[in-house]
Design an enzyme around this catalytic site. Structure first.
Site, short mmCIF file in Angstrom:
data_model
loop_
_atom_site.label_atom_id
_atom_site.label_comp_id
_atom_site.label_asym_id
_atom_site.label_seq_id
_atom_site.Cartn_x
_atom_site.Cartn_y
_atom_site.Cartn_z
N GLU A 79 0.95 -1.24 0.08
CA GLU A 79 0.09 0.09 0.02
C GLU A 79 0.97 1.21 -0.02
O GLU A 79 0.25 2.42 0.34
CB GLU A 79 -1.10 -0.02 1.08
CG GLU A 79 -0.47 -0.13 2.53
CD GLU A 79 -1.32 -0.09 3.73
OE1 GLU A 79 -1.85 0.87 3.86
OE2 GLU A 79 -1.34 -1.05 4.43
N CYS A 111 -3.42 -3.40 4.45
CA CYS A 111 -2.83 -4.57 4.92
C CYS A 111 -3.32 -5.87 4.78
O CYS A 111 -2.49 -6.74 5.34
CB CYS A 111 -2.64 -4.17 6.58
SG CYS A 111 -1.64 -2.66 7.05
N HIS A 233 -2.81 -9.73 12.62
CA HIS A 233 -2.20 -8.51 11.67
C HIS A 233 -1.71 -7.69 12.95
O HIS A 233 -2.54 -7.40 14.01
CB HIS A 233 -3.21 -7.89 10.97
CG HIS A 233 -2.80 -6.42 10.36
ND1 HIS A 233 -1.69 -6.13 9.87
CD2 HIS A 233 -3.42 -5.36 10.81
CE1 HIS A 233 -1.63 -4.72 9.63
NE2 HIS A 233 -2.55 -4.09 10.26
N1 COA Z 1 1.59 4.13 30.54
C1 COA Z 1 0.93 3.19 29.69
N2 COA Z 1 0.00 3.19 28.99
C2 COA Z 1 -0.49 4.39 28.74
C3 COA Z 1 0.05 5.37 29.11
C4 COA Z 1 1.22 5.54 30.03
N3 COA Z 1 1.78 6.39 30.55
N4 COA Z 1 -0.62 6.68 28.56
C5 COA Z 1 -1.48 5.89 27.90
N5 COA Z 1 -1.55 4.84 27.77
C6 COA Z 1 -2.24 3.81 26.96
C7 COA Z 1 -3.62 4.34 26.83
O1 COA Z 1 -4.55 4.02 28.04
C8 COA Z 1 -4.13 3.48 25.75
O2 COA Z 1 -4.56 2.30 25.91
P1 COA Z 1 -5.64 1.63 25.41
O3 COA Z 1 -5.70 1.56 24.07
O4 COA Z 1 -5.60 0.10 26.07
O5 COA Z 1 -6.67 2.46 25.82
C9 COA Z 1 -2.83 3.56 24.73
O6 COA Z 1 -1.89 3.87 25.56
C10 COA Z 1 -2.77 4.63 23.62
O7 COA Z 1 -3.32 5.64 23.91
P2 COA Z 1 -4.26 6.75 23.03
O8 COA Z 1 -4.47 7.99 23.88
O9 COA Z 1 -5.28 5.74 22.82
O10 COA Z 1 -3.33 7.02 21.91
P3 COA Z 1 -3.38 7.78 20.81
O11 COA Z 1 -4.69 8.78 20.81
O12 COA Z 1 -2.24 8.78 20.53
O13 COA Z 1 -3.94 6.93 19.44
C11 COA Z 1 -3.47 5.18 18.02
C12 COA Z 1 -3.46 5.52 19.50
C13 COA Z 1 -3.07 3.76 17.81
C14 COA Z 1 -5.00 5.29 17.61
C15 COA Z 1 -2.59 5.99 16.78
O14 COA Z 1 -1.31 5.59 17.16
C16 COA Z 1 -3.03 5.91 15.77
O15 COA Z 1 -3.77 6.67 15.01
N6 COA Z 1 -2.33 4.99 14.81
C17 COA Z 1 -2.63 4.60 13.36
C18 COA Z 1 -3.81 3.78 13.14
C19 COA Z 1 -3.69 2.41 13.59
O16 COA Z 1 -2.65 1.77 13.97
N7 COA Z 1 -4.89 1.57 13.49
C20 COA Z 1 -4.59 0.30 14.00
C21 COA Z 1 -5.67 -0.62 13.29
S1 COA Z 1 -5.38 -1.16 11.66
#
Ligand code: COA
Length: 386
Positions: A79, A111, A233
């Site tokens: 992709e 993916c 995945h």
């Molecule tokens: N210690 C441990 N864990 C912590 C933390 C800390 N100090 N601070 C935050 N976290 C945890 C949160 O509780 C959360 O856990 P949960 O998902 O089990 O609730 C996790 O870290 C991620 O935090 P979040 O606030 O949701 O992160 P974010 O808003 O930055 O977004 C993604 C995370 C994955 C959505 C973002 O990286 C993204 O958009 N990625 C691309 C899309 C993707 O990969 N999608 C996957 C499906 S194909």
């Protein structure tokens, strides 16, 4: 006839960044990235690397001259393609010295692409006994500097030689799939980086997994206690774990703990490489085969997901003696000999792109295959002969 993965090669770029340093540079509590997202390191490709060079590196590891003679199908799943028209597979003809009497093309569905390629290869071998197919997943996951997705970037390629009587994994005929028009992730043709509704993509991923898991068990009358290993995945390592948690109440505590233990083995390499997009599931397979406590003839349930969205769960069986067909030492050496670069070096590389009439200085090239120049907007590739 048994058909499946006969050989498995893996390439990841030589440079990586430390995820704790990325967290510090982005003013994020490191635990969020190392525990909440579940990553330690992220591969950073050089500007002369792309899906073509990485695909060539991964495939070159596994192909003998005898293998090449039998290949009649070459599919690259990606992709992060470098051309809207010409497929990455065509460049591989020269780079890998493949026979021209092959059907070669590129396949795209986020993916899910490599799984589509693998299933197509399985059908091809069934109707072309004695022949082989080369399926390669190659991607650079790019969300952009200082974006929420930055921590889920990565790069690399997985090459799979598909044949009769495979040495590593037999693909079974049991499979369930699902497609829905969903806006969780997309990359328009004008953009080098992806757009994602991150949290929504997590929800869709988990919804697809649970639906397919239930459909599979019902369709094939599977007792969930009999599942040996579930592979996912892995866009980031916490994602698969979240999906696994959705079946905790469906299985005994002992079975769930065993599945978690096996999952942990499947994410070891991903933790230190990052997101391979369509190669991620197969990097998980490789990691599990290298690091896991694999039983004789162990059964695998493989969950493939590509945003947009297509998902599939299919089953496979590990072939005993598989370890002899994987270059475990070579893969470990490749990972151990990588170089850590600083966050500012990564940002410079991220923003560096070769333009028309640029010629790459060969002295800067670390791998075997590289983009050598761009002339009349045509990307030209070379191989450093060893
Ligand atoms: N210690 C441990 N864990 C912590 C933390 C800390 N100090 N601070 C935050 N976290 C945890 C949160 O509780 C959360 O856990 P949960 O998902 O089990 O609730 C996790 O870290 C991620 O935090 P979040 O606030 O949701 O992160 P974010 O808003 O930055 O977004 C993604 C995370 C994955 C959505 C973002 O990286 C993204 O958009 N990625 C691309 C899309 C993707 O990969 N999608 C996957 C499906 S194909």
């Amino acid at each position: 006839m048994s058909i499946g993965i006969d050989k498995l090669g893996f390439y990841t770029p030589k440079n990586y960044i430390d995820i704790v340093e990325l967290a510090e540079a982005r003013d994020v509590e490191p635990g969020k990235f190392t525990i909440g997202i579940g990553q330690d390191k992220q591969a950073v490709p050089n500007p002369y690397e792309d899906v073509v060079t990485m695909a060539a590196e991964a495939a070159n590891q596994i192909l003998t001259e005898d293998n090449k003679k039998d290949i009649e199908l070459v599919i690259v799943g990606t992709e992060s393609s470098i051309d809207e028209s010409k497929s990455s597979s065509t460049f591989l003809m020269d780079l890998l010295d493949l026979p021209n009497e092959v059907r070669a093309f590129e396949i795209k569905q986020a993916c899910y692409g490599a799984t589509a390629g693998l299933q197509m290869a399985k059908d091809f071998i069934a109707t072309h006994p004695g022949k082989k197919a080369l399926v390669i997943a190659s991607d650079i996951a790019k969300y952009g500097i200082k974006t929420a997705g930055e921590v889920t970037q990565g790069a690399g390629a997985i090459a799979m030689l598909v044949s009769e009587n495979p040495q590593i994994v037999e693909l079974e005929d049991k499979s369930v799939y699902l497609t829905k028009n969903v806006g969780d992730f997309w990359r328009p043709t004008f953009s080098k980086t992806a757009f994602a509704r991150g949290k929504y993509s997590n929800e869709i991923y988990m919804d697809f997994f649970k639906t397919l898991f239930d459909n599979y068990n019902q369709k094939f009358d599977q007792d969930v206690e009999n599942i040996d290993t579930l592979l996912f995945h892995i866009p980031y390592t916490k994602m698969g774990r979240k999906a696994l948690n959705t079946i905790e109440s469906d299985v005994s505590e002992e079975k769930f703990n065993d599945l978690v233990e096996r999952y942990q083995k499947s994410i070891e390499i991903s933790r230190s490489v990052g997101n391979l997009y369509t190669g991620s599931l197969y990097l998980g397979l490789l990691s599990y085969l290298i690091n896991g406590d694999v039983k004789d003839n162990e059964s695998l349930m493989m969950f493939s997901y590509g945003s947009g969205a297509v998902g599939e769960i299919y089953s496979a069986k590990v072939v005993s003696g598989f370890e002899k067909a994987i270059d475990i030492e070579g893969i470990k050496n490749m990972l151990d000999s990588r170089k850590k670069i600083s966050i500012s070096e990564y940002e410079t590389i991220f923003n560096t792109e070769y333009k028309n009439y640029d010629v790459v200085n060969i002295d800067t090239v670390e791998g075997e295959f590289y983009l050598s120049e761009i002339t009349e907007n045509e990307r030209l590739y070379s191989r450093i002969s060893k």
